[in-house]
Scaffold this motif. Structure first.
Motif, PDB file in Angstrom:
ATOM      1  N   ASP A  39       9.889 -41.086  -4.846  1.00  0.00           N
ATOM      2  CA  ASP A  39      10.718 -39.902  -4.939  1.00  0.00           C
ATOM      3  C   ASP A  39       9.754 -38.778  -5.661  1.00  0.00           C
ATOM      4  N   PRO A  40      10.172 -37.330  -5.299  1.00  0.00           N
ATOM      5  CA  PRO A  40       9.444 -36.286  -5.949  1.00  0.00           C
ATOM      6  C   PRO A  40       9.542 -36.444  -7.449  1.00  0.00           C
ATOM      7  N   GLU A  41       8.634 -35.798  -8.387  1.00  0.00           N
ATOM      8  CA  GLU A  41       8.643 -35.553  -9.648  1.00  0.00           C
ATOM      9  C   GLU A  41       9.875 -34.733  -9.769  1.00  0.00           C
ATOM     10  N   GLU A  42      10.714 -34.753 -11.114  1.00  0.00           N
ATOM     11  CA  GLU A  42      11.778 -33.885 -11.280  1.00  0.00           C
ATOM     12  C   GLU A  42      11.749 -34.048 -13.004  1.00  0.00           C
ATOM     13  N   PHE A  43      12.420 -32.755 -13.066  1.00  0.00           N
ATOM     14  CA  PHE A  43      12.750 -32.426 -14.532  1.00  0.00           C
ATOM     15  C   PHE A  43      14.278 -32.558 -14.703  1.00  0.00           C
ATOM     16  N   LEU A  44      14.546 -33.734 -15.877  1.00  0.00           N
ATOM     17  CA  LEU A  44      15.965 -33.813 -15.918  1.00  0.00           C
ATOM     18  C   LEU A  44      16.445 -33.433 -17.193  1.00  0.00           C
ATOM     19  N   TYR A  45      17.506 -32.726 -17.538  1.00  0.00           N
ATOM     20  CA  TYR A  45      18.025 -31.996 -18.701  1.00  0.00           C
ATOM     21  C   TYR A  45      19.158 -33.144 -19.301  1.00  0.00           C
ATOM     22  N   ILE A  46      19.075 -33.496 -20.293  1.00  0.00           N
ATOM     23  CA  ILE A  46      20.299 -34.651 -20.642  1.00  0.00           C
ATOM     24  C   ILE A  46      21.241 -34.005 -21.714  1.00  0.00           C
ATOM     25  N   GLY A  47      22.265 -34.004 -21.466  1.00  0.00           N
ATOM     26  CA  GLY A  47      23.212 -33.366 -22.251  1.00  0.00           C
ATOM     27  C   GLY A  47      24.646 -34.425 -22.372  1.00  0.00           C
ATOM     28  N   LYS A  48      25.925 -33.903 -22.909  1.00  0.00           N
ATOM     29  CA  LYS A  48      26.930 -34.551 -23.185  1.00  0.00           C
ATOM     30  C   LYS A  48      27.693 -34.928 -21.852  1.00  0.00           C
ATOM     31  N   THR A  49      27.280 -34.029 -20.853  1.00  0.00           N
ATOM     32  CA  THR A  49      28.297 -34.332 -19.529  1.00  0.00           C
ATOM     33  C   THR A  49      27.336 -33.924 -18.400  1.00  0.00           C
ATOM     34  N   SER A  50      27.624 -34.309 -17.253  1.00  0.00           N
ATOM     35  CA  SER A  50      26.905 -33.978 -15.975  1.00  0.00           C
ATOM     36  C   SER A  50      27.277 -32.587 -15.363  1.00  0.00           C
ATOM     37  N   LEU A  51      26.187 -31.985 -14.941  1.00  0.00           N
ATOM     38  CA  LEU A  51      26.591 -30.835 -14.143  1.00  0.00           C
ATOM     39  C   LEU A  51      25.743 -30.705 -12.938  1.00  0.00           C
ATOM     40  N   PHE A  52      26.464 -30.644 -11.646  1.00  0.00           N
ATOM     41  CA  PHE A  52      25.460 -30.658 -10.443  1.00  0.00           C
ATOM     42  C   PHE A  52      25.725 -29.308  -9.817  1.00  0.00           C
ATOM     43  N   HIS A  53      24.698 -28.746  -8.966  1.00  0.00           N
ATOM     44  CA  HIS A  53      24.599 -27.481  -8.121  1.00  0.00           C
ATOM     45  C   HIS A  53      25.540 -27.826  -6.952  1.00  0.00           C
ATOM     46  N   ARG A  54      26.409 -27.068  -6.727  1.00  0.00           N
ATOM     47  CA  ARG A  54      27.450 -27.440  -5.728  1.00  0.00           C
ATOM     48  C   ARG A  54      27.019 -27.091  -4.294  1.00  0.00           C
ATOM     49  N   GLU A  55      26.025 -26.430  -4.174  1.00  0.00           N
ATOM     50  CA  GLU A  55      25.477 -26.354  -2.628  1.00  0.00           C
ATOM     51  C   GLU A  55      24.293 -27.344  -2.528  1.00  0.00           C
ATOM     52  N   THR A  56      23.108 -27.246  -3.443  1.00  0.00           N
ATOM     53  CA  THR A  56      22.047 -28.169  -3.226  1.00  0.00           C
ATOM     54  C   THR A  56      22.317 -29.465  -4.001  1.00  0.00           C
ATOM     55  N   HIS A  57      23.363 -29.632  -4.644  1.00  0.00           N
ATOM     56  CA  HIS A  57      23.570 -31.132  -5.341  1.00  0.00           C
ATOM     57  C   HIS A  57      22.372 -31.517  -6.187  1.00  0.00           C
ATOM     58  N   GLU A  58      21.596 -30.403  -6.787  1.00  0.00           N
ATOM     59  CA  GLU A  58      20.568 -30.776  -7.548  1.00  0.00           C
ATOM     60  C   GLU A  58      21.140 -30.833  -8.991  1.00  0.00           C
ATOM     61  N   PRO A  59      20.811 -31.889  -9.808  1.00  0.00           N
ATOM     62  CA  PRO A  59      21.231 -32.136 -11.388  1.00  0.00           C
ATOM     63  C   PRO A  59      20.760 -31.195 -12.270  1.00  0.00           C
ATOM     64  N   ILE A  60      21.654 -30.203 -12.673  1.00  0.00           N
ATOM     65  CA  ILE A  60      21.569 -29.298 -13.682  1.00  0.00           C
ATOM     66  C   ILE A  60      21.703 -29.853 -14.909  1.00  0.00           C
ATOM     67  N   ILE A  61      22.370 -30.683 -15.294  1.00  0.00           N
ATOM     68  CA  ILE A  61      22.740 -31.640 -16.405  1.00  0.00           C
ATOM     69  C   ILE A  61      22.913 -32.797 -16.081  1.00  0.00           C
ATOM     70  N   VAL A  62      22.088 -33.878 -16.794  1.00  0.00           N
ATOM     71  CA  VAL A  62      22.490 -35.349 -16.597  1.00  0.00           C
ATOM     72  C   VAL A  62      23.136 -35.870 -17.797  1.00  0.00           C
ATOM     73  N   ASP A  63      24.120 -36.509 -17.747  1.00  0.00           N
ATOM     74  CA  ASP A  63      24.955 -37.273 -18.737  1.00  0.00           C
ATOM     75  C   ASP A  63      24.008 -38.105 -19.243  1.00  0.00           C
ATOM     76  N   TRP A  64      24.425 -38.287 -20.685  1.00  0.00           N
ATOM     77  CA  TRP A  64      23.554 -39.183 -21.718  1.00  0.00           C
ATOM     78  C   TRP A  64      23.750 -40.399 -21.250  1.00  0.00           C
ATOM     79  N   ARG A  65      24.955 -40.569 -20.729  1.00  0.00           N
ATOM     80  CA  ARG A  65      25.295 -42.213 -20.356  1.00  0.00           C
ATOM     81  C   ARG A  65      24.892 -42.778 -19.076  1.00  0.00           C
ATOM     82  N   SER A  66      24.349 -41.698 -18.384  1.00  0.00           N
ATOM     83  CA  SER A  66      23.809 -42.254 -16.817  1.00  0.00           C
ATOM     84  C   SER A  66      22.567 -43.196 -16.880  1.00  0.00           C
TER      85      SER A  66
END
Length: 742
Positions: free
Chosen positions: A95-122
């Protein structure tokens, strides 16, 4: 002057973008909520009692949509001021390189489905907690994924503003952890997700379908781990388990209040939070006035209790006592089995007693006794329905043959008429009677089996000399007499609840609403083996997360003194130890370790995380002086500390001290089990209630009741010393008062 991080401006833009997108989603969620509400209102208006299926369907659909929109809105609002706390620069193989931001819940872009925030439990967030920079791997539902971790970054964000950035390798001794540990006691629990350590993370994410036992030193994060494991469990297994099927058993109501803000912060609500006593009383529906277990503890500490009390309390917590109760249940079973008789419809036997007895004792033995009887009633009713037609057919055939013989074989007209009339009358009376009888055969048959009253059954065991002699033959005569004597007067202790719950489980069964599938127990060292065994039997599961510290086992006279029997009771359980303390400074832990070294359990000394503070102060004083305490309190406050506790050995001493403080117009709060903590006051706490809590600073006072060199006193003192995060003061006549003379 501090040089700003070279990426500071870029990270500010990223934070602004995240906040802007979150606000956009929140606005949409608000519109969705209003739309769903309007649709529900419209569907309600359109309800037609003749054809309402479509409107009902609309109401249900919109109600589900409303709940989803509300949950998303609440989740985003909870993290708006701090959307994330860390970032990883990561590349999964292929896969390509990615920057993943980790928080208390997940948030994905509705159109691109790119992760904006990744849940700490993932699973991928585990890379942040466990991964060193370089090649590494992580587990996703049993499948190993490999990749390369280029960098880890932490953020300090407060009220939506980026304050600082740190690039790190391991999370173990980084600045963010140091800063969190240096913070105030009242915010540490809710912010711990950003500073979870590798050994803590391993336990949080340990196999979720297996039990786990954790021996954790004071301040090692046991409670934090239990709470985060609940959150991780629901995140990972939520589709298989409802929150209502999970239960956390806390030591007391004060502790439940203390952790009250944490679970919602972790995205967990609806989980059952209760104490063992409250859970058992709810599950058994028993109304009992329990003796306060802390009064028992204090009478033992003071040497005022009946000598036989301690051994009986210990006995009631043992697996031998479970065996006594099990023998009692088997005796009840045999008595019930002896009541089975053949089942008849009129004079026709349709079931043998031996068959029913076999069903009760063997085929249905996996069920509670009263549920077995309920099933047997269904079996009898089913057999009655099946056999009724055969019985009626037999009777009809018998009467048809008898009538045929009478009509054809009796020549005398009068006699023939009398015989035929008698047969017809008899038939017309017997067949409706059988029809009527078969409707109640099962009910009438089962009346011989009386319902059991659990409380009455148990009281009978406690007070019946013949029963005690029969069921506890290993106790010698004097012990049996002591047991009977102490129960002559009806009093209920915490130790009786395991037996009552076990009886309920084996005789009546546990109702579905209290049949929890997953259990988390904090301060498990204060449980007895029978309590754990009873819960395991009653719930029919071994999916327990059990965290505790034998060094804090202040109720060890009736509870655990070793983990080995618990491991035998839960053979599938993994066992972990946590020896690092994240709560106290090195200087405070050195004092606490002196007490730990004196304990019978021979536990290893606690390793404090590298955080220094003031050396604990010993202040010599012959008597308690409220003004002296006020001066210490004010000095602590000047250091910027907020939560301050005055801890003493007993409730009586705490009550007397708090009254003296009140008389001198010093604002203080005497903590009881049902209190909500007021951080603005000086908190006066008996040592046994301090367990599980932490404070910025602690004053341990001992005057009229010093800490003696006994097993219980050493543990009470150890608990008191290890509550302090930053400052510790000991005030009393001598260091010997605190077992520190040497």
């Amino acid at each position: 002057m501090t040089v700003p991080h070279p990426d500071f401006q870029a990270e500010m833009k990223r934070l602004a973008y995240t906040q802007s997108y979150m606000q956009q989603i929140l606005n949409e969620s608000q519109r969705d909520l209003r739309s769903a509400q309007e649709n529900i209102r419209q569907s309600m208006a359109d309800l037609d009692y003749l054809d309402s299926s479509l409107s009902y369907l609309n109401i249900l659909t919109n109600a589900r949509f409303f709940e989803m929109a509300r949950t998303q809105k609440e989740g985003l609002e909870a993290i708006q001021k701090k959307p994330y706390f860390a970032r990883i620069h990561f590349q999964k193989i292929g896969d390509p390189e990615e920057f993943l931001y980790i928080g208390k819940t997940s948030l994905f872009h509705r159109e691109t489905h790119e992760p904006i925030i990744v849940d700490w439990r993932s699973p991928v967030a585990n890379v942040y907690y466990d991964g060193r920079l370089g090649d590494m791997e992580y587990n996703v539902r049993g499948e190993i994924h490999k990749g390369h971790l280029f960098a880890k970054r932490q953020y300090k964000i407060e009220n939506g503003e980026l304050l600082d950035i740190r690039d790190i390798d391991l999370t173990t001794n980084d600045e963010l952890l140091q800063e969190a540990l240096a913070g105030k006691a009242d915010v540490r629990l809710t912010e711990i997700v950003s500073t979870i350590q590798k050994e803590q993370n391993d336990i949080i994410r340990a196999h979720l379908r297996q039990p786990i036992i954790v021996q954790g030193a004071a301040g090692s994060g046991k409670t934090t781990i239990a709470l985060h494991r609940i959150s991780y469990f629901l995140y990972t297994m939520g589709e298989h388990f409802n929150p209502e099927q999970l239960m956390i058993l806390a030591p007391n109501k004060l502790f439940i209040d203390y952790i009250g803000d944490v679970l919602p912060e972790l995205g967990v609500d609806k989980i059952c939070q209760t104490t063992f006593a409250d859970y058992v009383l709810a599950a058994t529906k028993l109304k009992l006035k329990l003796q306060n277990p802390n009064e028992r503890l204090e009478s033992l500490v003071a040497g005022e209790s009946n000598p036989s009390t301690a051994w009986i309390a210990e006995a009631k917590g043992s697996l031998y006592y479970r065996d006594i109760i099990e023998r009692y249940i088997q005796k009840i079973e045999q008595a019930i089995a002896g009541q089975f008789e053949d089942v008849y419809i009129e004079k026709y036997r349709i079931m043998r007693a031996s068959h029913l007895k076999k069903l009760f004792l063997y085929e249905f033995s996996y069920m509670p006794i009263e549920k077995r009887l309920a099933h047997i009633k269904k079996v009898v009713a089913s057999h009655v329905r099946q056999k009724k037609q055969a019985v009626l057919a037999t009777l009809h055939k018998k009467y048809d043959e008898a009538l045929g013989k009478a009509l054809n074989g009796i020549r005398d007209d009068d006699k023939r008429r009398r015989v035929v009339t008698r047969f017809i009358d008899e038939r017309d009376e017997r067949i409706p009677a059988i029809e009527k009888e078969t409707k109640s055969t099962a009910t009438v048959y089962m009346r011989r089996f009386a319902k059991h009253n659990i409380k009455t059954l148990y009281r009978n065991l406690l007070t019946n000399a013949d029963l005690v002699a029969e069921l506890a033959p290993e106790w010698h005569y004097l012990e049996q007499q002591q047991f009977l004597q102490i129960h002559r007067k009806e009093q209920w202790a915490l130790e009786d609840l395991a037996a009552l719950y076990y009886l309920q489980a084996r005789i009546k069964g546990i109702a579905d609403e209290w049949k929890m599938r997953v259990v988390f127990i904090d301060e498990v060292q204060d449980y007895s083996l029978f309590q754990l065994a009873a819960l395991k039997t009653g719930l029919g599961t071994d999916m327990f997360t059990m965290v505790g510290d034998l060094a804090q086992g202040i109720h060890s006279y009736r509870s655990l003194t070793s983990w080995e029997p618990v491991q035998n009771l839960f053979p599938r359980a993994s066992f972990c130890t946590l020896q690092k303390s994240y709560r106290t400074t090195i200087e405070i832990m050195e004092v606490a370790n002196q007490i730990l070294a004196q304990m019978d359990e021979q536990l290893p000394l606690v390793e404090p995380v590298v955080r220094h503070g003031n050396v604990p102060s010993f202040i010599q004083a012959a008597t308690f002086d409220a003004l002296q305490i006020k001066d210490i309190f004010n000095m602590i406050r000047q250091y910027g500390h907020r939560s301050v506790a005055l801890i003493c050995k007993t409730t009586a001493e705490a009550t007397a001290m708090q009254q003296t403080l009140t008389d001198q117009h010093i604002a203080s709060q005497l903590l009881t089990e049902n209190d909500t903590i007021n951080q603005d006051m000086l908190l006066v706490v008996p040592s046994h209630l301090a367990k599980g809590l932490e404070f910025d600073a602690v004053i341990v006072a001992a005057f009229d009741t010093p800490f003696y060199d006994t097993a219980i006193d050493r543990k009470l003192l150890y608990v008191a010393l290890t509550r302090a995060m930053h400052e510790l003061y000991l005030i009393g006549p001598s260091k010997g008062t605190f077992l520190l003379e040497n």
